[in-house]
Design an enzyme around this catalytic site. Structure first.
Site, PDB file in Angstrom:
ATOM      1  N   ASN A  45     -25.007  15.991  11.299  1.00 14.47           N
ATOM      2  CA  ASN A  45     -25.119  17.195  12.136  1.00 14.47           C
ATOM      3  C   ASN A  45     -24.186  18.322  11.724  1.00 14.47           C
ATOM      4  O   ASN A  45     -24.247  19.408  12.302  1.00 14.47           O
ATOM      5  CB  ASN A  45     -24.802  16.843  13.597  1.00 14.47           C
ATOM      6  CG  ASN A  45     -25.893  16.015  14.233  1.00 14.47           C
ATOM      7  OD1 ASN A  45     -26.921  15.755  13.615  1.00 14.47           O
ATOM      8  ND2 ASN A  45     -25.667  15.589  15.462  1.00 14.47           N
ATOM      9  N   LYS A  46     -23.316  18.079  10.755  1.00 12.42           N
ATOM     10  CA  LYS A  46     -22.291  19.082  10.448  1.00 12.42           C
ATOM     11  C   LYS A  46     -22.814  20.171   9.501  1.00 12.42           C
ATOM     12  O   LYS A  46     -23.889  20.030   8.929  1.00 12.42           O
ATOM     13  CB  LYS A  46     -21.046  18.383   9.880  1.00 12.42           C
ATOM     14  CG  LYS A  46     -20.441  17.334  10.834  1.00 12.42           C
ATOM     15  CD  LYS A  46     -19.972  17.950  12.112  1.00 12.42           C
ATOM     16  CE  LYS A  46     -19.471  17.085  13.251  1.00 12.42           C
ATOM     17  NZ  LYS A  46     -19.109  15.734  13.198  1.00 12.42           N
ATOM     18  N   ASN A  47     -22.053  21.236   9.316  1.00 11.16           N
ATOM     19  CA  ASN A  47     -22.529  22.388   8.521  1.00 11.16           C
ATOM     20  C   ASN A  47     -22.817  22.004   7.074  1.00 11.16           C
ATOM     21  O   ASN A  47     -23.636  22.646   6.417  1.00 11.16           O
ATOM     22  CB  ASN A  47     -21.496  23.523   8.541  1.00 11.16           C
ATOM     23  CG  ASN A  47     -21.423  24.204   9.896  1.00 11.16           C
ATOM     24  OD1 ASN A  47     -21.667  23.574  10.918  1.00 11.16           O
ATOM     25  ND2 ASN A  47     -21.094  25.479   9.912  1.00 11.16           N
ATOM     26  N   LEU A  48     -22.114  21.014   6.576  1.00  6.75           N
ATOM     27  CA  LEU A  48     -22.359  20.450   5.241  1.00  6.75           C
ATOM     28  C   LEU A  48     -22.511  18.952   5.450  1.00  6.75           C
ATOM     29  O   LEU A  48     -21.627  18.329   6.035  1.00  6.75           O
ATOM     30  CB  LEU A  48     -21.160  20.740   4.326  1.00  6.75           C
ATOM     31  CG  LEU A  48     -21.210  20.340   2.845  1.00  6.75           C
ATOM     32  CD1 LEU A  48     -20.073  20.995   2.087  1.00  6.75           C
ATOM     33  CD2 LEU A  48     -21.231  18.855   2.588  1.00  6.75           C
ATOM     34  N   HIS A  84     -20.897  14.486   8.424  1.00  2.00           N
ATOM     35  CA  HIS A  84     -21.914  13.784   9.204  1.00  2.00           C
ATOM     36  C   HIS A  84     -23.212  14.593   9.204  1.00  2.00           C
ATOM     37  O   HIS A  84     -23.211  15.802   8.971  1.00  2.00           O
ATOM     38  CB  HIS A  84     -21.367  13.615  10.638  1.00  2.00           C
ATOM     39  CG  HIS A  84     -22.351  13.044  11.601  1.00  2.00           C
ATOM     40  ND1 HIS A  84     -23.124  13.839  12.412  1.00  2.00           N
ATOM     41  CD2 HIS A  84     -22.692  11.762  11.867  1.00  2.00           C
ATOM     42  CE1 HIS A  84     -23.904  13.061  13.153  1.00  2.00           C
ATOM     43  NE2 HIS A  84     -23.651  11.810  12.841  1.00  2.00           N
TER      44      HIS A  84
END
Ligand SMILES: *Cc1c(COP(=O)(O)O)cnc(C)c1O
Length: 372
Positions: free
Chosen positions: A182-185, A180
């Site tokens: 907002n995630k780190n990847l 998603h």
């Protein structure tokens, strides 16, 4: 305000990624194709096991339960402190979520809490590596093996996290990641799942795309009713660049988190999260604040931070605080740690493009707001 506004999260997308996406858009093939195949291969090499991409982790988690045969009459153990997706997918397959309290400092499940919640109907456990801090998986995997339970790890926060030197996803029963925004990847929206269970892997592949299997004559059969959860080549192209930059960006997150520990150290009424070790992927930096101690509440603190140009988040309300769980009879007294986290948690800005001075600015603003 907008010029200098510091959001709590902002994806890092380079110009070469934007150019790469334009190439895909011009290529004539924009849905699942060569970019998805390449991303899955690279992701598999990074994590250490074959990966199936999905268009979101929610779909991957739901189909993981379905691929394991979890359904009506079954119980699935879920931490009370997680995003709603972990809960909803259990309802969606017709099973019953059983909420378990988390540790206050790590926000994670532990094996003792899980063991106490096991009944003869328990089929699976869904540990969440909250904020990228690995759950203590060895005791949990041992417990699951001893009691015949499946484990579906919700590793939405944990791409790049290591546990005792091993990447999350490289071991364990079924493990799902989120990409998603907002995630780190990120792939804008996206997810991926891995397992060593070949039957489950094959079912996850079929459940991803209309229940189809390819036939030798070039046509297809449908072997089960299924939904459609495939990733587009546009998303996969973004994901490939994100993956190449992941370790460096996670290292930067770690530096920024350590800076937060320095500048927020000893602030009264503010409980900092567990530090973890070098394997922590620092998806978020969430503190717990005793708002009444300062004569305020979370809404007022968030508004005052916003006025100072700083975005904050709430990750998450505890599941038992949500209407769907309250209506099913969940009570706050059963989950003292998650209840406190749900009421007190405040996510501070953390993303790889932040400067050290941004962390200092957040800390100064928070102190001024709390003391003001
Ligand atoms: C983001 C998230 C999900 C869902 O991921 P999507 O890719 O948005 O479907 C699930 N669980 C947790 C803990 C998350 O943070």
């Amino acid at each position: 305000m907008s010029e200098n506004f510091l959001p709590f999260v902002r994806p890092s997308i380079g110009e070469d990624t934007i150019a790469g996406v334009a190439d895909v858009l011009r290529s004539g093939w924009i849905t699942s194709g060569p970019q998805v195949a390449a991303f899955e291969k690279e992701l598999g090499e990074y994590v250490g096991r074959p990966m199936l991409t999905y268009c979101h982790a929610t779909g991957a988690l739901e189909e993981s339960l379905r691929a394991l045969g979890v359904g009506p009459g079954d119980e699935v153990i879920v931490p009370d402190m997680t995003f709603a997706a972990t809960l909803n997918v259990v309802f969606r397959v017709g099973a019953t979520p059983v909420l378990v309290d988390v540790d206050f400092a790590t926000r994670n499940l532990d094996a003792a809490g899980v063991e106490a919640a096991i009944t003869e109907r328990t089929r699976a456990v869904m540990p969440v590596h909250y904020a990228g801090l690995a759950v203590d998986m060895d005791p949990l995997n041992e417990l699951a093996a001893a009691r015949g339970l499946r484990i579906v790890e919700d590793a939405a926060h944990a791409i790049g996290t290591t546990y005792k030197g091993r990447r999350i996803g490289s071991f364990g029963d079924v493990v799902s990641f989120s990409f998603h925004a907002n995630k780190n990847l990120t792939t804008i929206e996206g997810g991926a799942v891995t397992t060593t269970d070949e039957e489950v892997f094959e079912r996850l592949r079929q459940l991803r795309f209309h229940g189809q299997v390819k036939l030798d004559d070039g046509s297809y059969d449908v072997v089960m009713p299924a939904n459609k959860y495939n990733m587009s080549d546009v998303s996969a192209r973004i994901g490939r660049d994100q993956l190449a930059a992941l370790d460096a960006r996670n290292a930067r997150r770690r530096e920024l988190a350590h800076r937060y520990f320095e500048v927020l150290d000893g602030l009264e009424g503010v409980a900092l999260p567990a530090k973890g070790d070098e394997g922590h992927a620092w998806h978020m930096f969430a503190v717990c604040i005793d708002y009444p101690h300062y004569g305020t509440d979370r809404k007022a603190v968030r508004e005052a931070m916003q006025e100072r140009g700083i975005g904050t988040g709430v990750h998450y309300p505890a599941l038992h605080q949500l209407t769907v769980c309250r209506e099913a009879g969940a009570r706050a007294e059963q989950f003292p740690n998650a209840d406190r986290i749900g009421r007190q948690t405040l996510t501070l800005p953390l993303f790889p493009d932040m400067q050290d001075s941004d962390v200092e600015r957040v800390a100064e603003a928070l102190k001024a707001v709390l003391h003001g």
